[in-house]
Design a protein around this motif. Sequence first.
Motif, PDB file in Angstrom:
ATOM      1  N   ILE A  34      40.601  42.555  37.679  1.00 49.65           N
ATOM      2  CA  ILE A  34      42.001  42.156  37.546  1.00 49.65           C
ATOM      3  C   ILE A  34      42.064  40.639  37.436  1.00 49.65           C
ATOM      4  O   ILE A  34      41.484  39.928  38.254  1.00 49.65           O
ATOM      5  CB  ILE A  34      42.822  42.661  38.743  1.00 49.65           C
ATOM      6  CG1 ILE A  34      42.799  44.187  38.748  1.00 49.65           C
ATOM      7  CG2 ILE A  34      44.241  42.137  38.676  1.00 49.65           C
ATOM      8  CD1 ILE A  34      43.318  44.822  39.988  1.00 49.65           C
ATOM      9  N   SER A  35      42.757  40.159  36.397  1.00 50.57           N
ATOM     10  CA  SER A  35      42.848  38.720  36.178  1.00 50.57           C
ATOM     11  C   SER A  35      44.161  38.375  35.483  1.00 50.57           C
ATOM     12  O   SER A  35      44.883  39.253  35.016  1.00 50.57           O
ATOM     13  CB  SER A  35      41.668  38.235  35.334  1.00 50.57           C
ATOM     14  OG  SER A  35      41.694  38.860  34.073  1.00 50.57           O
ATOM     15  N   ILE A  36      44.448  37.065  35.412  1.00 52.91           N
ATOM     16  CA  ILE A  36      45.626  36.597  34.695  1.00 52.91           C
ATOM     17  C   ILE A  36      45.214  36.320  33.254  1.00 52.91           C
ATOM     18  O   ILE A  36      44.211  35.678  32.994  1.00 52.91           O
ATOM     19  CB  ILE A  36      46.209  35.334  35.347  1.00 52.91           C
ATOM     20  CG1 ILE A  36      46.809  35.679  36.706  1.00 52.91           C
ATOM     21  CG2 ILE A  36      47.287  34.722  34.466  1.00 52.91           C
ATOM     22  CD1 ILE A  36      47.447  34.524  37.420  1.00 52.91           C
ATOM     23  N   ASP A  37      46.010  36.820  32.333  1.00 48.03           N
ATOM     24  CA  ASP A  37      45.751  36.643  30.907  1.00 48.03           C
ATOM     25  C   ASP A  37      46.838  35.741  30.339  1.00 48.03           C
ATOM     26  O   ASP A  37      47.928  36.196  30.019  1.00 48.03           O
ATOM     27  CB  ASP A  37      45.760  38.018  30.229  1.00 48.03           C
ATOM     28  CG  ASP A  37      45.562  37.940  28.738  1.00 48.03           C
ATOM     29  OD1 ASP A  37      45.143  36.879  28.247  1.00 48.03           O
ATOM     30  OD2 ASP A  37      45.826  38.952  28.067  1.00 48.03           O
ATOM     31  N   GLY A  46      48.086  46.059  31.099  1.00 47.01           N
ATOM     32  CA  GLY A  46      48.742  44.842  31.536  1.00 47.01           C
ATOM     33  C   GLY A  46      50.066  45.073  32.237  1.00 47.01           C
ATOM     34  O   GLY A  46      50.740  46.077  32.031  1.00 47.01           O
ATOM     35  N   ALA A  47      50.414  44.116  33.084  1.00 42.10           N
ATOM     36  CA  ALA A  47      51.725  44.052  33.729  1.00 42.10           C
ATOM     37  C   ALA A  47      52.167  42.599  33.622  1.00 42.10           C
ATOM     38  O   ALA A  47      51.340  41.692  33.588  1.00 42.10           O
ATOM     39  CB  ALA A  47      51.620  44.479  35.189  1.00 42.10           C
ATOM     40  N   TYR A  48      53.452  42.383  33.565  1.00 48.21           N
ATOM     41  CA  TYR A  48      53.957  41.040  33.309  1.00 48.21           C
ATOM     42  C   TYR A  48      54.693  40.478  34.517  1.00 48.21           C
ATOM     43  O   TYR A  48      55.358  41.205  35.246  1.00 48.21           O
ATOM     44  CB  TYR A  48      54.888  41.064  32.091  1.00 48.21           C
ATOM     45  CG  TYR A  48      54.145  41.370  30.827  1.00 48.21           C
ATOM     46  CD1 TYR A  48      53.659  40.352  30.028  1.00 48.21           C
ATOM     47  CD2 TYR A  48      53.890  42.677  30.441  1.00 48.21           C
ATOM     48  CE1 TYR A  48      52.946  40.625  28.864  1.00 48.21           C
ATOM     49  CE2 TYR A  48      53.179  42.968  29.294  1.00 48.21           C
ATOM     50  CZ  TYR A  48      52.707  41.927  28.513  1.00 48.21           C
ATOM     51  OH  TYR A  48      51.995  42.194  27.381  1.00 48.21           O
ATOM     52  N   LEU A  49      54.550  39.157  34.702  1.00 44.35           N
ATOM     53  CA  LEU A  49      55.217  38.433  35.788  1.00 44.35           C
ATOM     54  C   LEU A  49      55.791  37.139  35.252  1.00 44.35           C
ATOM     55  O   LEU A  49      55.209  36.516  34.359  1.00 44.35           O
ATOM     56  CB  LEU A  49      54.213  38.062  36.886  1.00 44.35           C
ATOM     57  CG  LEU A  49      53.754  39.140  37.841  1.00 44.35           C
ATOM     58  CD1 LEU A  49      52.595  38.625  38.683  1.00 44.35           C
ATOM     59  CD2 LEU A  49      54.883  39.577  38.741  1.00 44.35           C
ATOM     60  N   CYS A  50      56.922  36.711  35.830  1.00 48.51           N
ATOM     61  CA  CYS A  50      57.428  35.380  35.545  1.00 48.51           C
ATOM     62  C   CYS A  50      56.419  34.377  36.100  1.00 48.51           C
ATOM     63  O   CYS A  50      55.656  34.694  37.012  1.00 48.51           O
ATOM     64  CB  CYS A  50      58.772  35.143  36.234  1.00 48.51           C
ATOM     65  SG  CYS A  50      60.102  36.200  35.641  1.00 48.51           S
ATOM     66  N   ASN A  51      56.414  33.170  35.590  1.00 46.99           N
ATOM     67  CA  ASN A  51      55.505  32.129  36.082  1.00 46.99           C
ATOM     68  C   ASN A  51      56.097  31.549  37.370  1.00 46.99           C
ATOM     69  O   ASN A  51      56.467  30.389  37.429  1.00 46.99           O
ATOM     70  CB  ASN A  51      55.328  31.052  35.015  1.00 46.99           C
ATOM     71  CG  ASN A  51      54.204  30.109  35.352  1.00 46.99           C
ATOM     72  OD1 ASN A  51      53.519  30.275  36.344  1.00 46.99           O
ATOM     73  ND2 ASN A  51      54.015  29.111  34.526  1.00 46.99           N
ATOM     74  N   ASP A  52      56.195  32.406  38.392  1.00 44.08           N
ATOM     75  CA  ASP A  52      56.887  32.052  39.626  1.00 44.08           C
ATOM     76  C   ASP A  52      56.223  32.789  40.796  1.00 44.08           C
ATOM     77  O   ASP A  52      56.017  34.003  40.729  1.00 44.08           O
ATOM     78  CB  ASP A  52      58.356  32.469  39.493  1.00 44.08           C
ATOM     79  CG  ASP A  52      59.205  32.062  40.675  1.00 44.08           C
ATOM     80  OD1 ASP A  52      58.706  31.354  41.561  1.00 44.08           O
ATOM     81  OD2 ASP A  52      60.379  32.465  40.709  1.00 44.08           O
ATOM     82  N   LEU A  53      55.895  32.041  41.838  1.00 39.48           N
ATOM     83  CA  LEU A  53      55.266  32.668  43.011  1.00 39.48           C
ATOM     84  C   LEU A  53      56.170  33.700  43.675  1.00 39.48           C
ATOM     85  O   LEU A  53      55.696  34.688  44.235  1.00 39.48           O
ATOM     86  CB  LEU A  53      54.872  31.592  44.031  1.00 39.48           C
ATOM     87  CG  LEU A  53      53.570  30.850  43.732  1.00 39.48           C
ATOM     88  CD1 LEU A  53      53.367  29.717  44.730  1.00 39.48           C
ATOM     89  CD2 LEU A  53      52.388  31.784  43.769  1.00 39.48           C
ATOM     90  N   LEU A  81      45.372  35.352  42.483  1.00 38.33           N
ATOM     91  CA  LEU A  81      46.528  35.281  41.581  1.00 38.33           C
ATOM     92  C   LEU A  81      47.516  34.224  42.062  1.00 38.33           C
ATOM     93  O   LEU A  81      48.067  33.466  41.260  1.00 38.33           O
ATOM     94  CB  LEU A  81      47.222  36.642  41.491  1.00 38.33           C
ATOM     95  CG  LEU A  81      46.482  37.755  40.765  1.00 38.33           C
ATOM     96  CD1 LEU A  81      47.240  39.070  40.896  1.00 38.33           C
ATOM     97  CD2 LEU A  81      46.267  37.412  39.314  1.00 38.33           C
ATOM     98  N   GLU A  82      47.729  34.162  43.390  1.00 44.82           N
ATOM     99  CA  GLU A  82      48.637  33.161  43.956  1.00 44.82           C
ATOM    100  C   GLU A  82      48.148  31.743  43.646  1.00 44.82           C
ATOM    101  O   GLU A  82      48.923  30.891  43.244  1.00 44.82           O
ATOM    102  CB  GLU A  82      48.744  33.352  45.471  1.00 44.82           C
ATOM    103  CG  GLU A  82      50.125  33.666  45.930  1.00 44.82           C
ATOM    104  CD  GLU A  82      50.185  33.958  47.416  1.00 44.82           C
ATOM    105  OE1 GLU A  82      50.127  33.000  48.209  1.00 44.82           O
ATOM    106  OE2 GLU A  82      50.303  35.137  47.769  1.00 44.82           O
ATOM    107  N   LYS A  83      46.847  31.516  43.839  1.00 43.51           N
ATOM    108  CA  LYS A  83      46.271  30.183  43.562  1.00 43.51           C
ATOM    109  C   LYS A  83      46.409  29.825  42.087  1.00 43.51           C
ATOM    110  O   LYS A  83      46.772  28.709  41.738  1.00 43.51           O
ATOM    111  CB  LYS A  83      44.787  30.146  43.951  1.00 43.51           C
ATOM    112  CG  LYS A  83      44.535  29.860  45.389  1.00 43.51           C
ATOM    113  CD  LYS A  83      43.045  29.710  45.625  1.00 43.51           C
ATOM    114  CE  LYS A  83      42.737  29.949  47.088  1.00 43.51           C
ATOM    115  NZ  LYS A  83      41.362  30.342  47.323  1.00 43.51           N
TER     116      LYS A  83
END
Length: 89
Positions: A34-37, A46-53, A81-83
């Motif tokens: 699992i990684s950020i793409d 894939g799953a999507y997230l806003c660029n927000d903690l 992922l948080e870092k």
Amino acid sequence: MQAKKYPVRMCTGCGVQKQKRDLIRVVKSPDGEISIDYTGKKSGRGAYLCNDLECLKKARKARRLERALSCQIPQEVYDRLEKELAGHA
């Protein structure tokens, strides 16, 4: 002349639909990593997230990423992922 249509995806954290290019994709590769793409082109689910903690925290609390990626996500992956989100923001 018709306006160009952009793909829309929903943030798993806040549930808001945004253009795909404005979101960050979290991907589970075929080998289970699992990684950020940031490019949006890696192969895998894939799953999507806003660029927000805050969105990551909401998704983590409700286990939305686990549901979207159909797997258990270890604590250290969330920490990584948080870092990465904190460093990329």
